[in-house]
Design an enzyme around this catalytic site. Structure first.
Site, PDB file in Angstrom:
ATOM      1  N   ASP A 150       9.030  13.923  -4.223  1.00 13.14           N
ATOM      2  CA  ASP A 150       8.673  13.967  -2.919  1.00 13.14           C
ATOM      3  C   ASP A 150       9.403  13.875  -1.980  1.00 13.14           C
ATOM      4  OD1 ASP A 150       6.405  13.892  -1.010  1.00 13.14           O
ATOM      5  OD2 ASP A 150       5.899  11.971  -1.018  1.00 13.14           O
ATOM      6  N   LYS A 151       9.016  14.305  -0.743  1.00 15.69           N
ATOM      7  CA  LYS A 151      10.142  14.317   0.672  1.00 15.69           C
ATOM      8  C   LYS A 151       9.470  13.705   1.786  1.00 15.69           C
ATOM      9  CE  LYS A 151       9.199  16.934   3.847  1.00 15.69           C
ATOM     10  NZ  LYS A 151       8.825  17.294   5.309  1.00 15.69           N
ATOM     11  N   HIS A 152      10.407  12.776   2.553  1.00  9.86           N
ATOM     12  CA  HIS A 152       9.886  12.380   3.648  1.00  9.86           C
ATOM     13  C   HIS A 152      10.851  12.867   4.687  1.00  9.86           C
ATOM     14  CE1 HIS A 152       8.479   9.177   6.277  1.00  9.86           C
ATOM     15  NE2 HIS A 152       9.578   9.056   6.777  1.00  9.86           N
ATOM     16  N   SER A 153       9.972  13.164   5.778  1.00 12.12           N
ATOM     17  CA  SER A 153      10.732  13.461   7.117  1.00 12.12           C
ATOM     18  C   SER A 153      10.519  12.495   8.127  1.00 12.12           C
ATOM     19  CB  SER A 153      10.117  14.849   7.525  1.00 12.12           C
ATOM     20  OG  SER A 153      10.434  14.833   8.765  1.00 12.12           O
ATOM     21  N   THR A 164       1.846  15.543   9.448  1.00 11.65           N
ATOM     22  CA  THR A 164       1.084  16.380   8.198  1.00 11.65           C
ATOM     23  C   THR A 164      -0.506  16.324   8.277  1.00 11.65           C
ATOM     24  OG1 THR A 164       3.343  16.568   7.299  1.00 11.65           O
ATOM     25  CG2 THR A 164       1.439  17.340   5.901  1.00 11.65           C
ATOM     26  N   SER A 195       9.309   0.032   5.429  1.00 11.64           N
ATOM     27  CA  SER A 195       8.086   0.656   5.897  1.00 11.64           C
ATOM     28  C   SER A 195       7.978   2.161   5.070  1.00 11.64           C
ATOM     29  CB  SER A 195       7.955   0.673   7.325  1.00 11.64           C
ATOM     30  OG  SER A 195       6.985   1.446   7.729  1.00 11.64           O
ATOM     31  N   ARG A 230       3.896  -4.008  14.823  1.00 14.94           N
ATOM     32  CA  ARG A 230       5.184  -3.568  15.001  1.00 14.94           C
ATOM     33  C   ARG A 230       4.939  -2.451  16.545  1.00 14.94           C
ATOM     34  NH1 ARG A 230       7.632  -0.725  10.542  1.00 14.94           N
ATOM     35  NH2 ARG A 230       9.214  -0.149  12.226  1.00 14.94           N
ATOM     36  N   LYS A 255       5.965   2.945   0.853  1.00 17.50           N
ATOM     37  CA  LYS A 255       4.884   4.037   0.418  1.00 17.50           C
ATOM     38  C   LYS A 255       5.519   4.929  -0.496  1.00 17.50           C
ATOM     39  CE  LYS A 255       4.594   3.930   5.046  1.00 17.50           C
ATOM     40  NZ  LYS A 255       4.339   3.935   6.409  1.00 17.50           N
ATOM     41  N   LYS A 256       6.530   5.378  -0.257  1.00 21.35           N
ATOM     42  CA  LYS A 256       7.181   6.350  -1.389  1.00 21.35           C
ATOM     43  C   LYS A 256       7.167   5.596  -2.742  1.00 21.35           C
ATOM     44  CE  LYS A 256       7.126   9.574   1.573  1.00 21.35           C
ATOM     45  NZ  LYS A 256       6.068  10.590   1.384  1.00 21.35           N
TER      46      LYS A 256
END
Ligand code: URA
Length: 443
Positions: free
Chosen positions: A84-87, A124, A187, A172, A191-192
């Site tokens: 997976d990717k996270h931006s 997204t 944070s 937050r 999730k990842k």
């Protein structure tokens, strides 16, 4: 609880180092209600001022991950890595919509849990919601089956995934403690980690449309994410990419979906978007041990695109998630665009020298493409397309972008904001697109 929440807060308030056990106890208490919202607020503010060591960040990441369900892909007998990717977020950043099917075509499995727009940036999940029928919250068993069958599924965070982060993030957001590496890192990564990945790539944005505007800040966040992710056992790479102008030439929801499908089918490909997408996908193939080097990985990624296989895979993902079966072929029939479409003219002649990208994101929000109230609905049909990139020569009166609006007043407001965001001058400094690839450096 083994520890009183106020004693944990006191220790962090006074600059002490928390043990794994103390952090796990405090976070477990969020789920049971023994750690109250005000204590979460006090804790996050203490962290904001006194920071967390790497060990503490890892402990917080794992404690948040373990607050809910974690996916386990081992029983699915997949014949490729789960990636997976996270931006970290930007404007016109619709890479996920292309990256997931490209990697699936290359043989990876991509269970992508995406988010909604945050601050001035797009999300997204909001983009996918502009596809009629597309179900961003499928039953977890269906989600797993679709990932196995199609190779990818891009959905939203299920209610029982990392619930302690959901609570902590919400607190937050309204107590001015979002912008701290020590809190952002756990944070994002919790999730990842809960997605059961074999590999993760981080697209850390830098520039006027990013949360981190300087390369120094972006690099610091990238290193925090990389260190913690690896210590938590997840192989991770990071790429720092430019966000000093919108990445795609479209900014909004339906407009970005159209831009993504046009990219996949080859009908229209924005050059910068192509380069970033290829760079991220290639790095992921290397991370997932699917290719040995950059050159071989790039060839495979480009082939997934040019053969039309990635477009076809995106179509299958849409159909599997209840979207239209012929979405890729007939997307204009399904996407709804705001009726007032106005060309935005350049006010002078020259070259596009700079773009205040954050202000474009804010203009899109003012049109209705993003939220000012977290619970409010958004307008999928508004936004911008045909946004010209930095370095383009323009004549006075030439179109620099188009706006999709619901009213003449909104179109006028957005035109004005875009003209102010675009700086037309005599020359420009070419921006780098990929600033750094952080992959095999032990940190
Ligand atoms: N995205 C997240 O999920 N968490 C943060 O803290 C910041 C961005």
């Amino acid at each position: 609880m083994k520890y009183l929440p106020q004693e944990i807060i006191r220790k962090k308030r006074d600059g002490g180092k928390l043990s794994d056990d103390e952090i796990a106890d405090f976070i477990a208490g969020i789920k049971t209600g023994e750690t109250t919202d005000v204590q979460v607020a006090a804790f996050t503010m203490s962290v904001f001022f006194n920071d967390l060591s790497t060990d503490e960040r890892v402990a917080l990441t794992i404690a948040l991950r373990d607050s809910g369900d974690c996916m386990d892909w081992s029983a699915m007998f997949l014949n490729g890595p789960v990636l997976d990717k996270h931006s970290t977020g930007g404007i016109g950043d619709n890479v996920s919509l292309m990256l997931a099917p490209i990697l699936a075509v290359c043989g990876a499995y991509v269970p992508m849990i995406s988010g909604r727009g945050l601050g001035h940036t797009g999300g997204t999940l909001d983009k996918l919601d502009s596809i009629p029928g597309y179900n961003t919250l499928p039953d977890p068993a269906d989600f797993r089956a679709i990932v196995k069958q199609v190779g990818c599924a891009v959905i939203g965070q299920t209610p029982n995934m990392v619930p302690a982060d959901k609570k902590m993030y919400g607190i937050r957001d309204v107590t001015a403690s979002v912008e701290a590496d020590a809190l952002i890192t756990p944070s994002i990564l919790s999730k990842k980690l809960a997605s059961g990945l074999d590999g993760l790539i981080l697209d850390v944005k830098t520039g006027s449309g990013a949360f981190m505007q300087t390369l120094e800040d972006s690099e610091r966040l990238a290193n925090s994410l990389l260190t913690v992710s690896r210590q938590a056992g997840l192989p991770t790479s990071a790429i720092i990419t430019d966000m000093n102008q919108p990445l795609a030439s479209a900014v909004g929801n339906a407009v970005e979906v159209k831009n993504a499908v046009d990219f996949l089918t080859g009908a229209h490909i924005d050059a910068r978007l192509y380069d970033v997408t290829v760079a991220l996908c290639s790095e992921m193939l290397i991370l997932g041990s699917m290719e040995k080097d950059q050159k071989a990985a790039e060839i495979r990624v480009k082939e997934a695109l040019s053969s039309g296989a990635a477009a076809e895979c995106f179509g299958r993902m849409c159909a599997a998630l209840n979207g239209p079966k012929d979405f890729v072929e007939n997307m204009d029939k399904y996407l709804e665009f705001a009726p007032i479409i106005v060309d935005i003219p350049s006010l002078t002649s020259g070259v596009i020298a700079d773009i205040n990208t954050r202000n474009i994101g804010l203009a899109a929000i003012k049109l209705g493409a993003g939220r000012t109230d977290p619970s409010a609905p958004i307008d999928f049909g508004v936004g911008f397309d045909q946004c010209l990139p930095i370095g383009t020569k323009v004549e006075c009166g030439q179109t620099i972008a188009r706006v999709f609006a619901r009213s003449d007043d909104d179109a006028k407001m957005a035109t004005d904001l875009m003209q102010k965001a675009y700086e037309i001058g005599n020359n420009y400094e070419p921006d780098k697109l990929v600033y750094k690839i952080l992959n095999d450096k032990p940190i």
